[in-house]
Design an enzyme around this catalytic site. Structure first.
Site, PDB file in Angstrom:
ATOM      1  CG  HIS A   1      -1.938   0.989   1.597  1.00 48.44           C
ATOM      2  ND1 HIS A   1      -2.765   1.509   1.181  1.00 48.44           N
ATOM      3  CD2 HIS A   1      -1.225   2.275   1.815  1.00 48.44           C
ATOM      4  CE1 HIS A   1      -3.167   2.180   1.569  1.00 48.44           C
ATOM      5  NE2 HIS A   1      -2.446   3.028   1.645  1.00 48.44           N
ATOM      6  CD  GLU A   2       2.215   3.221   3.475  1.00 49.18           C
ATOM      7  OE1 GLU A   2       2.000   5.067   3.614  1.00 49.18           O
ATOM      8  OE2 GLU A   2       1.328   3.221   4.547  1.00 49.18           O
TER       9      GLU A   2
ATOM     10  CG  HIS B   1       0.712   6.431  -0.202  1.00 46.09           C
ATOM     11  ND1 HIS B   1      -0.855   7.205  -1.132  1.00 46.09           N
ATOM     12  CD2 HIS B   1       0.635   5.932   0.831  1.00 46.09           C
ATOM     13  CE1 HIS B   1      -1.585   6.688   0.008  1.00 46.09           C
ATOM     14  NE2 HIS B   1      -1.488   5.802   1.255  1.00 46.09           N
TER      15      HIS B   1
ATOM     16  CG  HIS C   1      -5.342   6.681   1.208  1.00 42.51           C
ATOM     17  ND1 HIS C   1      -5.128   7.271   2.153  1.00 42.51           N
ATOM     18  CD2 HIS C   1      -5.039   5.750   0.962  1.00 42.51           C
ATOM     19  CE1 HIS C   1      -4.453   6.952   2.898  1.00 42.51           C
ATOM     20  NE2 HIS C   1      -3.768   6.174   2.387  1.00 42.51           N
TER      21      HIS C   1
END
Lengths: 91, 383
Positions: free
Chosen positions: B116-117, B120, B126
């Site tokens: 997930h990170e 970014h 998101h």
């Protein structure tokens, strides 16, 4: 899974901090030193935005499900960047 | 999906973990971080490599509280990690007070949060699609992680599609229990994936027993050189076992008919076999399945449509309220072959060549894609 270790957010004040931290409210308005009076409509609108993003019914109320979602473990990056540029800086 | 507005201009990105977490081995962390980057490399033309010195694109650190960027971590729970978009440097920081885990239902799964990170770090914000990897909330451990189409669309909007033949690695193997990569073949297990017994020994090796043979399992299927003969390697252990489990004392117990055998590693303890009536009062003969639930150290026995809970510390060890119906375990069938609580914390039930995964937090059979029951041959035995 997903059960929060701690229940930090339990009422309006802590919810405002959360909504500000993750981009749903203008930090300039919620900054306690600004002395700004936050309108109920503003708060409800922000809560509804969060509820929409989190897949909840958009009631605008800080109901149980909304508080539960706010207490879920999560990523610290803002959900929305709606108030000026994201001021994050590397190191 | 949502794009932040910046992206990397190069396709070959470098990273380095400059501060490792307290609670995990360095090699394990390296492997999980590599797997997390692979989630994105599999669906784009991006490549990620780790370098030990010099400048890197993405620096990864496990930190506590205030750690120099003005965005302090808040202790266990709450914020788990944060990362910077490409225009702000791409670095990823993880809260080292979280209980980071690997292939385990407990704690916070490092691979999922890292993947997930890194979304970014690559320029994704998101997503409001709840099933997406880029949704902001941690959903708990997903042993059969599959990247969502929303994530694929998002990252490909930034970096394009993978031009060459795609590799089928958008689905991460459930290493350490469940879907496996398909390595060494299970031989006769592949012709008929029903089993007699399955057990994880105290050394963490998992064995399957069927008829006169047994197999050692690996993350990819079965180990080379198997099957082997039960009678040749397990002194005194009969064929056609009913069930097996390893208790918290490290001893492994095998059951057949009205008797049970106790082994320390591969060596039979003296005085065995003993009668079930003597050693496990209240448990019937000819059981179907048995496993130890690590949550309470109690042993669960299954036979036909019933199950019994055995607590060695209590007298009597089986309460009068037992047996109970297996139907209390939502989604589980009767007449099981065997059951196993695996090192990842999930309990797996086997019957007629298929298996079910039980989520003991939700207390029901897991829902996942593909659905349970799944073929044990494909997912466990490398068929």
């Amino acid at each position: 899974s997903g059960v929060p270790v701690k229940y930090q957010i339990s009422g309006t004040t802590s919810a405002l901090v959360y909504l500000t931290k993750f981009g749903y409210m203008d930090p300039a308005v919620t900054n306690p030193q600004s002395g700004a009076l936050i309108s109920g409509d503003n708060v409800r609108k922000s809560i509804m935005e969060f509820q929409a993003f989190a897949g909840l019914n958009q009631t605008g109320d800080l109901d149980k499900l909304t508080l539960e979602m706010m207490n879920m473990p999560r990523c610290g990056v803002k959900d929305k960047v709606g108030f000026g540029a994201d001021a994050r800086k590397k190191r | 999906y949502a794009l932040q507005g910046s992206r990397w201009r190069v396709k070959e990105l470098t990273y380095r973990i400059t501060k490792y977490p307290k609670g995990l081995h360095k090699n394990d962390v390296d492997r999980e971080i590599e797997a997390a980057f692979k989630v994105w490399a599999d669906v784009t033309d991006l490549s990620f490599s780790t370098v030990n010195s010099g400048k890197v694109h993405i620096e990864i650190r496990f930190e506590k509280g205030e750690h120099g960027d003005g965005d302090p971590f808040d202790g266990p729970g709450g914020t788990l990690a944060h990362a910077y978009f490409p225009i702000y440097g791409g670095d990823a920081h993880f809260d080292d007070t979280e209980a980071w885990t690997i292939n385990n239902i407990r704690g916070t799964n490092l691979f999922q949060v890292a993947a997930h990170e890194f979304g970014h770090s690559l320029g994704l914000s998101h997503s409001d699609v709840q099933s997406a990897l880029m949704a902001p909330f941690y959903r708990g451990y997903e042993p059969n992680f599959i990247i969502d189409n929303d994530d694929i669309q998002g990252i490909q909007a930034l970096y394009g599609q993978k031009p060459a033949r795609p590799t089928p690695a958008t689905q991460r193997p459930e290493t350490g229990g469940g879907p496996r990569g398909g390595g060494a073949s299970g031989g006769s297990l592949c012709r008929d994936a029903s089993i007699d017994a399955i057990v994880t020994m105290s050394d963490k090796e998992t064995y399957v027993f069927k008829g006169t043979e047994y197999w050692k399992l690996t993350d990819d299927g079965v180990a080379q050189g198997y099957p082997k003969s039960i009678s040749a390697d397990w002194q005194g252990l009969p064929s056609n076992l009913d069930a097996a489990f390893t208790w918290t004392n490290g001893k492994t117990y095998f059951f057949k008919g009205g008797e049970y055998w106790r082994y320390t590693d591969l060596v039979r303890d003296t005085g065995y076999p003993k009668s079930i009536e003597k050693g496990f009062a209240g448990i019937p003969n000819n059981i179907d399945a048995a496993f130890v639930w690590s949550g309470n150290g109690k042993i669960y026995f299954f036979k036909g449509t019933h199950y019994w809970r055995f607590d060695p510390t209590q007298r009597p060890p089986v309460k009068e309220s037992y047996p109970k119906d297996i139907s209390n375990w939502e989604g589980l069938p009767n007449n099981l072959d065997d059951a196993l609580q695996y090192s990842n914390g999930y309990t797996y039930f086997f019957k007629d060549g298929e298996y079910w995964r039980f989520n003991d937090r939700a207390f029901r059979t897991d829902t996942a894609s593909p659905e349970f029951p799944r073929p044990a041959g494909y997912w466990w035995f490398g068929c």
